[in-house]
Structure formats: structure tokens, C-alpha cells
Design a protein around this motif. Structure first.
Motif, mmCIF file in Angstrom:
data_model
loop_
_atom_site.group_PDB
_atom_site.id
_atom_site.type_symbol
_atom_site.label_atom_id
_atom_site.label_comp_id
_atom_site.label_asym_id
_atom_site.label_seq_id
_atom_site.Cartn_x
_atom_site.Cartn_y
_atom_site.Cartn_z
ATOM 1 N N ILE A 97 -4.846 -0.765 -1.245
ATOM 2 C CA ILE A 97 -4.132 -1.817 -2.303
ATOM 3 C C ILE A 97 -3.468 -3.213 -1.508
ATOM 4 O O ILE A 97 -2.692 -3.192 -1.041
ATOM 5 C CB ILE A 97 -3.122 -1.331 -3.130
ATOM 6 C CG1 ILE A 97 -3.459 0.292 -3.618
ATOM 7 C CG2 ILE A 97 -2.844 -1.981 -4.285
ATOM 8 C CD1 ILE A 97 -2.413 0.839 -4.440
ATOM 9 N N THR A 98 -4.233 -4.301 -1.861
ATOM 10 C CA THR A 98 -3.630 -5.732 -1.448
ATOM 11 C C THR A 98 -4.223 -6.692 -2.413
ATOM 12 O O THR A 98 -5.460 -6.816 -2.278
ATOM 13 C CB THR A 98 -3.819 -5.991 0.073
ATOM 14 O OG1 THR A 98 -3.662 -7.286 0.255
ATOM 15 C CG2 THR A 98 -5.169 -5.572 0.483
ATOM 16 N N SER A 132 -3.889 -10.055 -2.240
ATOM 17 C CA SER A 132 -4.244 -11.293 -1.383
ATOM 18 C C SER A 132 -5.541 -10.832 -0.900
ATOM 19 O O SER A 132 -6.346 -11.602 -0.242
ATOM 20 C CB SER A 132 -2.951 -11.479 -0.498
ATOM 21 O OG SER A 132 -2.812 -10.443 0.366
ATOM 22 N N THR A 157 -3.204 -8.951 3.640
ATOM 23 C CA THR A 157 -1.944 -8.525 4.070
ATOM 24 C C THR A 157 -2.118 -7.912 5.573
ATOM 25 O O THR A 157 -2.767 -6.789 5.537
ATOM 26 C CB THR A 157 -1.141 -7.784 3.016
ATOM 27 O OG1 THR A 157 -0.867 -8.742 1.989
ATOM 28 C CG2 THR A 157 0.166 -7.548 3.792
ATOM 29 N N GLN A 205 13.192 -4.954 -5.131
ATOM 30 C CA GLN A 205 11.931 -5.748 -5.078
ATOM 31 C C GLN A 205 11.777 -6.884 -5.909
ATOM 32 O O GLN A 205 11.843 -8.128 -5.908
ATOM 33 C CB GLN A 205 10.637 -5.139 -4.538
ATOM 34 C CG GLN A 205 9.595 -6.189 -4.059
ATOM 35 C CD GLN A 205 8.252 -6.036 -4.467
ATOM 36 O OE1 GLN A 205 7.947 -5.315 -5.381
ATOM 37 N NE2 GLN A 205 7.422 -6.764 -3.754
ATOM 38 N N GLU A 220 12.907 -10.553 -5.106
ATOM 39 C CA GLU A 220 11.940 -11.481 -4.747
ATOM 40 C C GLU A 220 11.635 -12.340 -5.983
ATOM 41 O O GLU A 220 11.334 -13.590 -5.859
ATOM 42 C CB GLU A 220 10.702 -10.568 -4.673
ATOM 43 C CG GLU A 220 9.744 -11.114 -3.428
ATOM 44 C CD GLU A 220 8.662 -10.365 -3.053
ATOM 45 O OE1 GLU A 220 8.659 -9.191 -1.885
ATOM 46 O OE2 GLU A 220 7.589 -10.044 -3.667
ATOM 47 N N GLN A 240 7.051 -16.428 -4.270
ATOM 48 C CA GLN A 240 7.651 -15.830 -3.087
ATOM 49 C C GLN A 240 7.198 -16.459 -1.827
ATOM 50 O O GLN A 240 6.913 -15.931 -0.898
ATOM 51 C CB GLN A 240 7.253 -14.161 -3.139
ATOM 52 C CG GLN A 240 5.651 -13.845 -2.967
ATOM 53 C CD GLN A 240 5.041 -13.895 -4.150
ATOM 54 O OE1 GLN A 240 5.566 -13.385 -5.222
ATOM 55 N NE2 GLN A 240 3.765 -14.388 -4.165
ATOM 56 N N VAL A 256 8.416 -14.908 1.195
ATOM 57 C CA VAL A 256 7.809 -13.631 1.860
ATOM 58 C C VAL A 256 6.412 -14.458 2.642
ATOM 59 O O VAL A 256 6.173 -14.028 3.724
ATOM 60 C CB VAL A 256 7.422 -13.025 0.841
ATOM 61 C CG1 VAL A 256 6.559 -11.820 1.459
ATOM 62 C CG2 VAL A 256 8.460 -12.348 0.016
#
Ligand code: PA5
Length: 468
Positions: free
Chosen positions: A145-146, A148, A151, A288, A292, A428, A431
Motif C-alpha cells: 500500500i502506497t 505515491s 515511498t 498522525q 500531520e 505534508q 514529511v
């Protein structure tokens, strides 16, 4: 019994807790701002990064697809591993802890709702090795699961796992990978298309920390037998409750107003204190979301600021014995949010015994259910006496419906509070900065990363006298 979660903010108010609390006049004076914040969030519904507000309504087809995939995975696999980090892992972990058995993985297969679940959200070198020790690749499915799709933590895990799968299973390896990523952006979607992996999409307008109610969270939940339709229905119920801009009818708006006022009074920490082990990781997920989203250094009109409130994860009653002393007698810089469960899913009676020792004997014939609530009330009273701002969110019980409500409630509180702070709740940059810097350190040679590597050299050299 109604399944509706309830917010009680009495102990935020000066009328109740004394002058350290929020005066009713302060809250009343905020009503126009609250209406404006509500209007701003509603105006953004479904637009840009507010796609998460559509999730309770637009997932009919996707829910059916997830359920079908989950049914197949339950049949074919003994272990399901989530590879993801941040918003791609905290939600699945919180929901698993909330809605499945507290020792789910240790239950025999026939008592579990599905395969054992592992959520690997770090790259501690010992962690992957430890995972490999407890799973059998032949019977394990990996959900990468990402959003972008790039990561480093998640993609390095992908490389390690696919390498191991190929070695162990040959041509069959691709059937062990399930992808959750953006449909249009990033490299993972290209890899998924090339390899023909089964793929679910994270909608463009749904950021990591707002993604639990889309395939990011719903797949792992469905695989382990959680009623994902009830979760989404819970979110919808909360959304409906919060359609009004009357803060005394919209719990998320009232909460945002009070948190905003509390911040103005110097309460720069938000302590989340669930009195239920099942809700322990909900505090991590909230941390979070809150940190964030609200921790920003520029307003929407470009003015410098240092907005935000530091979230603190605690657990009642455990942390009464570690942190409560600070909360009752330390600085007036916190708001404490209790998560209270009205009806636990188990009853643990305390047997009689030690009849010659009255301080222990009085517990006999009562239950852990009574004791945990008594301890919560004791903490609430100690904080009241010390004039600390607290609020209580009561879940009639922990079930898929109340968890859906709770997740969506906090998402809305965050969105309204961001609007009150006049910041971009949904980006973010801090981050991203760390992600680019880490790639630069790892020697990645794009223009951006090479420039970052040069920029990083400009830090002052560390002095030996400060290193002992
Ligand atoms: O909330 C966020 O956007 C972040 O915490 C991300 O979820 C986290 O950085 C992981 O990003 P990605 O899903 O792109 O791998």
C-alpha cells in the motif's frame, strides 16, 4: 441501545472545570467563525484533497470488489501482510485492534475471521527477518500500500518480498501480491500493470491519513472478517450528523471549536486516552491525523505561523500509572480526550478471595468492567479537581458502526480545526522534505536529490565537544 457515539464536553468548560476551562462567552463568540469553518469544509467536499468526504457515499462497486477479493484471500492464504507506512498502515492497524480479537493472530484458524494479519510499517532491519521467521511464503499474501507509489520504506519492502517470493514460488509469485496505490501517479501502478497484479486504487483526493475508509483500510479489514459495509455506514451516519453548521448539533464542529479555543489558551498538547485495549491503536491513528494535518508553518494566505497541537498517545488505565501525575499537576498545556466504552464485548468477574485483607477483598464479586470504568471516573475526577480540560467520547460498544463513526468524526474535527487555523490541512511538506533528504542520503541521483545532497552539506559541522 442506540449505536451512536456521544461527545461530552462539560469538562472543557469553565462552568464545570473552573477558570482554566473555556468560558461559554468565548465559545459563543466563536459561532460565526465555526459557521465559516463548516462552510469552508463543505465547499471543499469532494474537491482536491477532500475526496475522503465522498467515501461514505461513492464506494458501492468497490466494496463488492473488496469483499470478493477478501473471500478469495481467506480461502487461499494463512497470512496477510500489509506493507505500508504512515497513513497506509496506521488505519489498518487501528481497525484490526479495535474490531478483531485482541490476540487475533494467536487464535486457531477456525476461530479467526481470516488469515493472520501482519502490518509491517517500519524498516528496522530485524523486522523483515522476524516476519520471514513466522510466515510461510507459500501461504502468504502481501498487500503493498502506497499512494505515491514510491515511498522508500514500502518499495524496499516490496523488493525484498518479491525477491523472496520469486525464489520460493517461481512463476506463481505474482498471485501473492495485491497492490493498493494511486491509479494515475507514481511508479507502483506501472509495475502493477506490467506484472498484472490485482490492484485497488486510492482515490486522488484521499490523502494517506484520511484513507482508512477506502481500499487502504477496507481490504485488510474485510480479509480478517470485519463488516466493512457497517464501517462505511458508520462514517455516513457521522457525516449526516455533521451536515448542520449549528455547533450544538454537530459534534465534530463543537469539538473543533473547543480544541481551537484550548490551543489559544496554551493547550498545545492533545492527549488521547482510550479506556479500552481495543482502542489503543486508535490513539496512534489519531496522532498522525492531528499532527500531520495541523502542524503547519504558513497560513492559507501566506503568513508565517507555527500552528498545531502535539498529540500524545496513552492508554487507560495503564498510563494512569505512568503519565497521570504530569497531567494533574504539570503545566496547563493539555486537553485530555477519554474514549469510553459503555459495553465491553467480554465480562470478567473478579472472584472472591483474600477475605482477611479488606483492601483486596472488596474487589471480589465485582468485575474488571466495573473496575476499568471506576478507574476512568477516578482519573476524570482527579483531573476535574486539578481544573484540567477534558472531554469524553463514549462508544456504546466497539463495533464496525461505532468505529466508522469515530474515524470520520476525527477526520471532520481535523478538517474544521484546520479551517479555523486557516492552514492547509491536507498537505505534508515537512514529511516530503524528510523523504527527499533520505533519498539524497541513499545516493539517488535525480536533479532534486542531488541538489538536496548539496544543500545538506551546508549544515554547520558538528562540534566534537557536544558529542560525549
Ligand atoms: O498521510 C500521509 O500522507 C503520509 O503519512 C503517508 O501516508 C505516508 O508518508 C506514506 O505515503 P505513501 O502512501 O505515499 O507511501
Amino acid at each position: 441501545m442506540s449505536n451512536q457515539i456521544r461527545l461530552d464536553v462539560n469538562a472543557m468548560m469553565a462552568e464545570y472545570v473552573g477558570p482554566k476551562g473555556i468560558a461559554r462567552a468565548e465559545l459563543d463568540a466563536m459561532i460565526p467563525e465555526l459557521k465559516k469553518a463548516h462552510a469552508a469544509v463543505e465547499a471543499g467536499r469532494g474537491v482536491d484533497m477532500q475526496g475522503w468526504m465522498d467515501l461514505p457515499y461513492n464506494q458501492q462497486e468497490i466494496l463488492a470488489r473488496i469483499e470478493a477479493a477478501a473471500a478469495r484471500i481467506r480461502k487461499e492464504f494463512d497470512a496477510f501482510v500489509v506493507l505500508g507506512i504512515g497513513g497506509s498502515a496506521l488505519g489498518p492497524a487501528a481497525v484490526q485492534q479495535a474490531l478483531n480479537h485482541l490476540h487475533y493472530n494467536e487464535l486457531p484458524a477456525e476461530k479467526r475471521g481470516g488469515p493472520r494479519l501482519y502490518i509491517e510499517d517500519n524498516i528496522d532491519p530485524e523486522r523483515m527477518a522476524a516476519l520471514m521467521d513466522v510466515i510461510d511464503l507459500k501461504t502468504t499474501c502481501f498487500n503493498v500500500i502506497t499512494k505515491s507509489g514510491g515511498t522508500a520504506e514500502t518499495m524496499s519492502q516490496y523488493l525484498i518480498v518479491t525477491d523472496a517470493l520469486k525464489a520460493a514460488l517461481g512463476d506463481e509469485w505474482k498471485k501473492h501480491i495485491l497492490i493498493t496505490t494511486s491509479e494515475k501517479k507514481g511508479f507502483l501502478i506501472k509495475i502493477a500493470q506490467r506484472e498484472g497484479f490485482e490492484t485497488f486504487y486510492i482515490p486522488d483526493g484521499v490523502g494517506g491519513r484520511f484513507s482508512e475508509l477506502c481500499p487502504v483500510g477496507l481490504i485488510a479489514a474485510a480479509v480478517t472478517g470485519i463488516d466493512i459495509r457497517a464501517m462505511v455506514a458508520g462514517a455516513k451516519e457521522m457525516d449526516q450528523r455533521c451536515k448542520t453548521d449549528d455547533a450544538f448539533a454537530n459534534p465534530a464542529l463543537l469539538d473543533a471549536g473547543l480544541m481551537f479555543l484550548a490551543m489559544k489558551k496554551g493547550a498545545n498538547m492533545s492527549v488521547m486516552m482510550p479506556y479500552a485495549d481495543s482502542l489503543k491503536l486508535m490513539a496512534d491513528w489519531y496522532a498522525q491525523l492531528w499532527a500531520e494535518s495541523l502542524g503547519k508553518n504558513v497560513t492559507l494566505d501566506g503568513k508565517p505561523c507555527n500552528a498545531g497541537q502535539t498529540p500524545i498517545k496513552t492508554l487507560g488505565v495503564t498510563d494512569q500509572h505512568s503519565q497521570l501525575q504530569l497531567y494533574t499537576e504539570g503545566p496547563y498545556d493539555k486537553v485530555i480526550t477519554f474514549l469510553k466504552v459503555e459495553k465491553f464485548r467480554a465480562t470478567t468477574p473478579i472472584p472472591h478471595g483474600c477475605d482477611d485483607i479488606p483492601t483486596i477483598a472488596f474487589l471480589g464479586g465485582k468485575s474488571h468492567n466495573q473496575l476499568i470504568e471506576a478507574e476512568r471516573q477516578g482519573t476524570e475526577y482527579a483531573l476535574f479537581k486539578a481544573q484540567r480540560m477534558c472531554q469524553t467520547i463514549t462508544l456504546p460498544e466497539v463495533n464496525a458502526g461505532t468505529i466508522g463513526q469515530l474515524l470520520y468524526f476525527f477526520e471532520l474535527v481535523t478538517a474544521y480545526t484546520g479551517a479555523l487555523l486557516n492552514i492547509n490541512t491536507f498537505n505534508q511538506p515537512g514529511v516530503e522534505e524528510s523523504k527527499i533528504a533520505a533519498y539524497a542520503v541513499m545516493g539517488y541521483d535525480s536533479e532534486v536529490h542531488t541538489a538536496k545532497r548539496e544543500e545538506m552539506k551546508n549544515r554547520p559541522a558538528p562540534k566534537a565537544e557536544y558529542i560525549l
